[in-house]
Design a protein around this motif. Structure first.
Motif, PDB file in Angstrom:
ATOM      1  N   TRP A 177       0.870  -1.176   0.000  1.00 50.02           N
ATOM      2  CA  TRP A 177       0.000   0.000   0.000  1.00 50.02           C
ATOM      3  C   TRP A 177       0.906   1.224   0.000  1.00 50.02           C
ATOM      4  N   PHE A 198       1.185   5.625   0.556  1.00 54.38           N
ATOM      5  CA  PHE A 198       0.548   6.873   0.984  1.00 54.38           C
ATOM      6  C   PHE A 198       1.464   8.060   0.706  1.00 54.38           C
ATOM      7  N   ARG A 247      -3.217   6.202  -0.659  1.00 53.67           N
ATOM      8  CA  ARG A 247      -3.957   7.227   0.076  1.00 53.67           C
ATOM      9  C   ARG A 247      -3.170   8.520   0.102  1.00 53.67           C
ATOM     10  N   LEU A 277      -2.725  11.426   2.510  1.00 50.94           N
ATOM     11  CA  LEU A 277      -3.032  11.726   3.916  1.00 50.94           C
ATOM     12  C   LEU A 277      -2.726  13.193   4.206  1.00 50.94           C
ATOM     13  N   ALA A 302      -8.893   8.608  10.889  1.00 51.90           N
ATOM     14  CA  ALA A 302      -8.932   8.028   9.536  1.00 51.90           C
ATOM     15  C   ALA A 302      -7.750   7.089   9.329  1.00 51.90           C
ATOM     16  N   GLU A 351      -8.516   3.824  10.957  1.00 54.94           N
ATOM     17  CA  GLU A 351      -9.480   3.068  10.153  1.00 54.94           C
ATOM     18  C   GLU A 351      -8.775   2.387   8.976  1.00 54.94           C
ATOM     19  N   TRP A 352      -7.878   3.115   8.334  1.00 51.33           N
ATOM     20  CA  TRP A 352      -7.143   2.549   7.193  1.00 51.33           C
ATOM     21  C   TRP A 352      -6.266   1.384   7.664  1.00 51.33           C
ATOM     22  N   GLU A 390      -8.304  -1.638   7.932  1.00 50.95           N
ATOM     23  CA  GLU A 390      -8.632  -2.230   6.621  1.00 50.95           C
ATOM     24  C   GLU A 390      -7.439  -3.028   6.085  1.00 50.95           C
TER      25      GLU A 390
END
Ligand SMILES: Cc1cc2nc3c(=O)[nH]c(=O)nc-3n(C[C@H](O)[C@H](O)[C@H](O)COP(=O)(O)O)c2cc1C
Length: 184
Positions: free
Chosen positions: A90, A92, A123, A125, A157, A160-161, A164
């Motif tokens: 992932w 960011f 993402r 951020l 947030a 929360e990420w 996930e």
């Protein structure tokens, strides 16, 4: 994936992205799926050249300056692309301040990094812009651009990420790419 080991690799100039990466590593381990599986996560600077081969999954992020990721993050992405593509990744980018976020644009590197690493997600951020931490030239740029100042980081947030990502790893809802030697 049981007891996944997750590397959060980051590049930061003034510390705000380092703090995001450290919080993300904590949130990954403390998320429901993280606790259930015994997930281990650590935040390491890309400048320290962490070895992705030692990790099951990687979250890679950088502060954004003038539309670009910091050089050490870009070099890590390119230099480790082979290993990174073999595991869930992932990305960011940390930068925009205020509401609505400024600047609104995706970092220039996002498309190329997505093509290179095939990440599960990217993402943007919100970041922190603290005038007292900036150098002379940076202050001049920020003043000239009338950029908003302050700390826009959204810790809820981020949590929360992290939840996930941990769930995707632990519950196998992420398709892990097979290496060249895998298969029947
Ligand atoms: C000179 C300068 C240029 C910046 N350019 C951008 C940019 O192009 N895009 C963006 O999203 N943020 C930009 N920012 C905001 C930073 O990315 C933000 O402050 C970030 O949280 C800094 O992270 P760090 O403390 O980890 O270095 C800029 C900040 C400065 C001081």
């Amino acid at each position: 994936m049981s007891r996944p080991r997750v590397l959060v690799a980051y590049a930061s100039r003034h510390g705000s992205t380092r703090e995001l990466a450290e919080a993300l590593a904590r949130d990954l381990a403390e998320s429901p799926a993280g606790r259930r599986s015994g997930l281990f996560a650590a935040a390491l600077a890309t400048e320290s050249h962490p070895d992705p081969a030692r990790w099951d999954a990687v979250v890679l992020g950088s502060a954004v300056y003038a539309g670009r990721w910091l050089p050490s993050a870009r070099e890590f992405a390119v230099g480790s692309a082979g290993e990174l593509r073999r595991r869930p990744v992932w990305l960011f980018s940390s930068g925009p301040i205020g509401d609505p976020p400024y600047p609104p644009d995706e970092p220039q590197d996002a498309a190329a990094l997505t093509a290179l690493l095939a990440p599960r997600g990217h993402r943007v951020l919100p970041g922190r812009l603290d005038r007292s931490l900036l150098g002379f030239a940076e202050r001049a740029v920020v003043t000239a651009m009338r950029a908003p100042l302050g700390d826009s980081r959204d810790w809820a947030a981020l949590r929360e990420w992290a939840g996930e990502i941990a769930a995707a790893l632990v519950e196998g809802s992420v398709a892990v790419p097979l290496g060249p030697s895998s298969g029947p």
